[in-house]
Design a protein around this motif. Structure first.
Motif, PDB file in Angstrom:
ATOM      1  N   PHE A 185     -17.382  -9.950   2.123  1.00 12.42           N
ATOM      2  CA  PHE A 185     -15.956 -10.110   2.414  1.00 12.42           C
ATOM      3  C   PHE A 185     -15.736  -9.818   3.892  1.00 12.42           C
ATOM      4  CE2 PHE A 185     -11.683  -7.990   2.599  1.00 12.42           C
ATOM      5  CZ  PHE A 185     -10.927  -9.129   2.398  1.00 12.42           C
ATOM      6  N   MET A 186     -15.186 -10.801   4.612  1.00 16.32           N
ATOM      7  CA  MET A 186     -14.924 -10.622   6.037  1.00 16.32           C
ATOM      8  C   MET A 186     -13.612  -9.846   6.182  1.00 16.32           C
ATOM      9  SD  MET A 186     -17.500 -12.282   7.394  1.00 16.32           S
ATOM     10  CE  MET A 186     -17.065 -12.708   9.081  1.00 16.32           C
ATOM     11  N   GLU A 187     -13.734  -8.528   6.266  1.00  8.63           N
ATOM     12  CA  GLU A 187     -12.543  -7.688   6.276  1.00  8.63           C
ATOM     13  C   GLU A 187     -11.694  -7.949   7.516  1.00  8.63           C
ATOM     14  OE1 GLU A 187     -11.599  -2.920   6.347  1.00  8.63           O
ATOM     15  OE2 GLU A 187     -13.259  -3.655   5.130  1.00  8.63           O
ATOM     16  N   PRO A 188     -10.435  -8.356   7.319  1.00 15.60           N
ATOM     17  CA  PRO A 188      -9.577  -8.659   8.479  1.00 15.60           C
ATOM     18  C   PRO A 188      -9.223  -7.397   9.253  1.00 15.60           C
ATOM     19  CG  PRO A 188      -8.318  -8.781   6.441  1.00 15.60           C
ATOM     20  CD  PRO A 188      -9.754  -8.586   6.039  1.00 15.60           C
ATOM     21  N   LYS A 189      -9.047  -7.541  10.550  1.00 14.60           N
ATOM     22  CA  LYS A 189      -8.750  -6.411  11.431  1.00 14.60           C
ATOM     23  C   LYS A 189      -7.335  -6.538  11.986  1.00 14.60           C
ATOM     24  CE  LYS A 189     -13.076  -5.054  11.082  1.00 14.60           C
ATOM     25  NZ  LYS A 189     -13.454  -3.877  10.274  1.00 14.60           N
ATOM     26  N   ASN A 190      -6.755  -5.386  12.331  1.00  9.94           N
ATOM     27  CA  ASN A 190      -5.437  -5.329  12.992  1.00  9.94           C
ATOM     28  C   ASN A 190      -4.398  -6.174  12.265  1.00  9.94           C
ATOM     29  OD1 ASN A 190      -6.585  -3.726  15.085  1.00  9.94           O
ATOM     30  ND2 ASN A 190      -7.351  -5.587  16.063  1.00  9.94           N
ATOM     31  N   ILE A 191      -4.229  -5.913  10.978  1.00  9.88           N
ATOM     32  CA  ILE A 191      -3.275  -6.674  10.165  1.00  9.88           C
ATOM     33  C   ILE A 191      -1.865  -6.138  10.391  1.00  9.88           C
ATOM     34  CG2 ILE A 191      -2.767  -7.488   7.841  1.00  9.88           C
ATOM     35  CD1 ILE A 191      -5.605  -6.551   7.092  1.00  9.88           C
ATOM     36  N   GLU A 192      -0.931  -7.036  10.600  1.00 13.09           N
ATOM     37  CA  GLU A 192       0.466  -6.659  10.797  1.00 13.09           C
ATOM     38  C   GLU A 192       1.322  -7.211   9.667  1.00 13.09           C
ATOM     39  OE1 GLU A 192       2.015  -7.549  14.655  1.00 13.09           O
ATOM     40  OE2 GLU A 192       0.165  -6.994  15.682  1.00 13.09           O
ATOM     41  N   ALA A 193       2.252  -6.384   9.195  1.00 10.79           N
ATOM     42  CA  ALA A 193       3.161  -6.812   8.136  1.00 10.79           C
ATOM     43  C   ALA A 193       4.016  -7.979   8.631  1.00 10.79           C
ATOM     44  CB  ALA A 193       4.049  -5.645   7.704  1.00 10.79           C
ATOM     45  N   GLY A 194       4.246  -8.957   7.756  1.00 11.09           N
ATOM     46  CA  GLY A 194       5.077 -10.102   8.101  1.00 11.09           C
ATOM     47  C   GLY A 194       4.338 -11.238   8.761  1.00 11.09           C
ATOM     48  N   LYS A 195       3.024 -11.096   8.972  1.00  8.32           N
ATOM     49  CA  LYS A 195       2.236 -12.162   9.593  1.00  8.32           C
ATOM     50  C   LYS A 195       1.160 -12.631   8.621  1.00  8.32           C
ATOM     51  CE  LYS A 195       2.872 -10.938  14.457  1.00  8.32           C
ATOM     52  NZ  LYS A 195       2.192 -10.648  15.745  1.00  8.32           N
ATOM     53  N   LYS A 196       1.077 -13.948   8.453  1.00 11.11           N
ATOM     54  CA  LYS A 196       0.093 -14.511   7.536  1.00 11.11           C
ATOM     55  C   LYS A 196      -1.311 -14.377   8.129  1.00 11.11           C
ATOM     56  CE  LYS A 196       1.289 -17.973   5.043  1.00 11.11           C
ATOM     57  NZ  LYS A 196       1.657 -19.317   4.536  1.00 11.11           N
ATOM     58  N   ILE A 197      -2.260 -13.937   7.309  1.00 10.52           N
ATOM     59  CA  ILE A 197      -3.645 -13.780   7.763  1.00 10.52           C
ATOM     60  C   ILE A 197      -4.573 -14.601   6.871  1.00 10.52           C
ATOM     61  CG2 ILE A 197      -3.204 -11.439   8.606  1.00 10.52           C
ATOM     62  CD1 ILE A 197      -4.922 -10.546   6.110  1.00 10.52           C
ATOM     63  N   GLU A 198      -5.789 -14.773   7.343  1.00  7.46           N
ATOM     64  CA  GLU A 198      -6.810 -15.493   6.579  1.00  7.46           C
ATOM     65  C   GLU A 198      -7.732 -14.488   5.896  1.00  7.46           C
ATOM     66  OE1 GLU A 198      -9.285 -19.385   7.535  1.00  7.46           O
ATOM     67  OE2 GLU A 198     -10.221 -17.652   8.484  1.00  7.46           O
ATOM     68  N   LEU A 199      -7.955 -14.685   4.603  1.00 11.57           N
ATOM     69  CA  LEU A 199      -8.923 -13.912   3.843  1.00 11.57           C
ATOM     70  C   LEU A 199     -10.156 -14.785   3.639  1.00 11.57           C
ATOM     71  CD1 LEU A 199      -6.469 -12.496   1.149  1.00 11.57           C
ATOM     72  CD2 LEU A 199      -7.363 -11.270   3.153  1.00 11.57           C
ATOM     73  N   MET A 200     -11.331 -14.221   3.875  1.00 11.89           N
ATOM     74  CA  MET A 200     -12.552 -15.032   3.815  1.00 11.89           C
ATOM     75  C   MET A 200     -13.678 -14.256   3.137  1.00 11.89           C
ATOM     76  SD  MET A 200     -14.833 -16.604   6.967  1.00 11.89           S
ATOM     77  CE  MET A 200     -13.465 -17.591   7.583  1.00 11.89           C
ATOM     78  N   ALA A 201     -14.425 -14.957   2.303  1.00 13.56           N
ATOM     79  CA  ALA A 201     -15.608 -14.380   1.660  1.00 13.56           C
ATOM     80  C   ALA A 201     -16.745 -15.385   1.719  1.00 13.56           C
ATOM     81  CB  ALA A 201     -15.312 -14.003   0.214  1.00 13.56           C
ATOM     82  N   HIS A 202     -17.939 -14.888   2.020  1.00 11.41           N
ATOM     83  CA  HIS A 202     -19.143 -15.724   2.008  1.00 11.41           C
ATOM     84  C   HIS A 202     -19.960 -15.361   0.763  1.00 11.41           C
ATOM     85  CE1 HIS A 202     -18.218 -15.943   6.393  1.00 11.41           C
ATOM     86  NE2 HIS A 202     -18.592 -17.188   6.201  1.00 11.41           N
ATOM     87  N   LEU A 203     -20.420 -16.365   0.057  1.00 17.45           N
ATOM     88  CA  LEU A 203     -21.175 -16.158  -1.178  1.00 17.45           C
ATOM     89  C   LEU A 203     -22.546 -16.807  -1.083  1.00 17.45           C
ATOM     90  CD1 LEU A 203     -18.371 -17.110  -3.756  1.00 17.45           C
ATOM     91  CD2 LEU A 203     -18.791 -14.872  -2.700  1.00 17.45           C
ATOM     92  N   GLU A 204     -23.541 -16.126  -1.640  1.00 15.82           N
ATOM     93  CA  GLU A 204     -24.876 -16.700  -1.733  1.00 15.82           C
ATOM     94  C   GLU A 204     -25.426 -16.467  -3.133  1.00 15.82           C
ATOM     95  OE1 GLU A 204     -27.705 -15.496   1.181  1.00 15.82           O
ATOM     96  OE2 GLU A 204     -26.837 -16.749   2.748  1.00 15.82           O
ATOM     97  N   LEU A 205     -26.233 -17.409  -3.589  1.00 18.62           N
ATOM     98  CA  LEU A 205     -26.921 -17.302  -4.869  1.00 18.62           C
ATOM     99  C   LEU A 205     -28.357 -17.750  -4.657  1.00 18.62           C
ATOM    100  CD1 LEU A 205     -26.390 -16.539  -7.828  1.00 18.62           C
ATOM    101  CD2 LEU A 205     -25.957 -18.961  -8.284  1.00 18.62           C
ATOM    102  N   GLU A 206     -29.276 -16.847  -4.951  1.00 16.13           N
ATOM    103  CA  GLU A 206     -30.704 -17.110  -4.726  1.00 16.13           C
ATOM    104  C   GLU A 206     -30.963 -17.480  -3.267  1.00 16.13           C
ATOM    105  OE1 GLU A 206     -32.689 -16.280  -6.956  1.00 16.13           O
ATOM    106  OE2 GLU A 206     -31.350 -16.164  -8.689  1.00 16.13           O
ATOM    107  N   ASN A 207     -30.338 -16.729  -2.347  1.00 18.44           N
ATOM    108  CA  ASN A 207     -30.523 -16.896  -0.894  1.00 18.44           C
ATOM    109  C   ASN A 207     -30.062 -18.248  -0.370  1.00 18.44           C
ATOM    110  OD1 ASN A 207     -31.664 -14.310  -0.474  1.00 18.44           O
ATOM    111  ND2 ASN A 207     -33.645 -15.047  -1.211  1.00 18.44           N
ATOM    112  N   LYS A 208     -29.164 -18.915  -1.104  1.00 12.91           N
ATOM    113  CA  LYS A 208     -28.575 -20.171  -0.645  1.00 12.91           C
ATOM    114  C   LYS A 208     -27.056 -20.079  -0.764  1.00 12.91           C
ATOM    115  CE  LYS A 208     -32.495 -23.101  -2.006  1.00 12.91           C
ATOM    116  NZ  LYS A 208     -32.919 -24.251  -2.843  1.00 12.91           N
ATOM    117  N   PRO A 209     -26.309 -20.776   0.102  1.00 18.10           N
ATOM    118  CA  PRO A 209     -24.854 -20.756  -0.029  1.00 18.10           C
ATOM    119  C   PRO A 209     -24.431 -21.171  -1.435  1.00 18.10           C
ATOM    120  CG  PRO A 209     -25.489 -21.820   2.028  1.00 18.10           C
ATOM    121  CD  PRO A 209     -26.757 -21.619   1.247  1.00 18.10           C
TER     122      PRO A 209
END
Length: 266
Positions: free
Chosen positions: A176-200
């Motif tokens: 999980f790419m933890e977002p930094k410096n989040i401010e209330a009232g501003k839309k942010i991007e949430l992102m997660a990278h997943l792998e299975l058997e060492n492949k995306p």
């Protein structure tokens, strides 16, 4: 006169069609060549170590035949086997030659997982290896049934309770790419990278579950696969405070994983 012009006009028309067909093939070839090559990360970690010994970690990042010296982020995540909720992140040193290094000493015996998270040129990969420190664990044979344990723990728990005890299925990795410096009232991007058997891990169903620490109201954001193994969604936090974000992952083969994180909104 008109009869003589017809063969010439037909000939010109055939030549134009042939030229158009050739141009189309050339465009397809250019697109094929322009496809980005995948990022490869070769992780080097010694298999055994003594308690208190400084253990070096090294990863070599390449794209095709090119060494990648300009990675956006390279971090080593370390945790004791079966205890990922207490993992530690260590930033790497960029040697400017495609290699990135860090080190850590371990205070107690155990089997530890070392996973490197590499983000470079819009791509992500996260291979991992194991290091046995000292005598290892008391019962190493019992530690190999990760997939079975994960499958049972998913059914034995109720969503929202004891998330930290959930163990991932064998071969599955989430970052999980933890977002930094989040401010209330501003839309942010949430992102997660997943792998299975060492492949995306592609074509998964991913949702971000969000709630204020101490609140019973939970909201869900469906993520989209922006590229192979990368899932993103957008959310706006209305108020400042501490929030829980739990990433839910499912696929058609019956996999169901989740991982909980805490973030702070200013």
């Amino acid at each position: 006169m008109k009869k003589r012009l017809w063969p010439i006009m037909i000939g010109l028309f055939v030549l134009v069609l042939a030229a158009c067909g050739k141009t189309g093939n050339e465009v397809e070839e250019v697109k094929e060549d322009d496809l980005p090559k995948s990022i490869d990360a070769e992780l080097e970690v010694q298999e055994t170590a003594n308690v208190g010994e400084a253990v070096p970690f090294k990863v070599t990042v390449t794209q095709g035949d090119e060494k990648v010296a300009d990675a956006d982020e390279v971090e080593f995540e370390i945790w004791e086997e079966e205890n990922k909720e207490d993992s530690e992140m260590i930033k790497s040193k960029n040697n400017k030659d495609g290699t990135y290094e860090a080190e850590k000493s371990f205070d107690t015996d155990g089997v530890y997982i070392v996973q490197v998270h590499v983000t470079a040129r819009g791509l992500h990969t996260m291979p991992k290896k194991t290091v046995t420190v000292g005598e290892g664990t008391a019962d190493e044979e019992g530690d190999h049934d990760h997939g079975e344990h994960a499958e049972h723990s998913e059914h034995d728990q109720h969503d929202g309770d004891d998330h930290g005890e959930h163990q991932h299925a064998e071969g599955f990795s989430m970052h999980f790419m933890e977002p930094k410096n989040i401010e209330a009232g501003k839309k942010i991007e949430l992102m997660a990278h997943l792998e299975l058997e060492n492949k995306p891990m592609e074509a998964a169903r991913v949702r971000f579950e969000i709630w204020n620490d101490g609140s019973d109201k939970h909201e869900f954001v469906d993520a989209k696969e922006s590229q192979a193994g990368e899932y993103t969604g957008h959310y706006e936090f209305k108020e400042s405070g501490k929030y829980k974000v739990q990433v839910h992952v499912e696929n058609d083969e019956g996999l169901h994983e989740h991982e909980e994180h805490e973030i702070e909104v200013k």
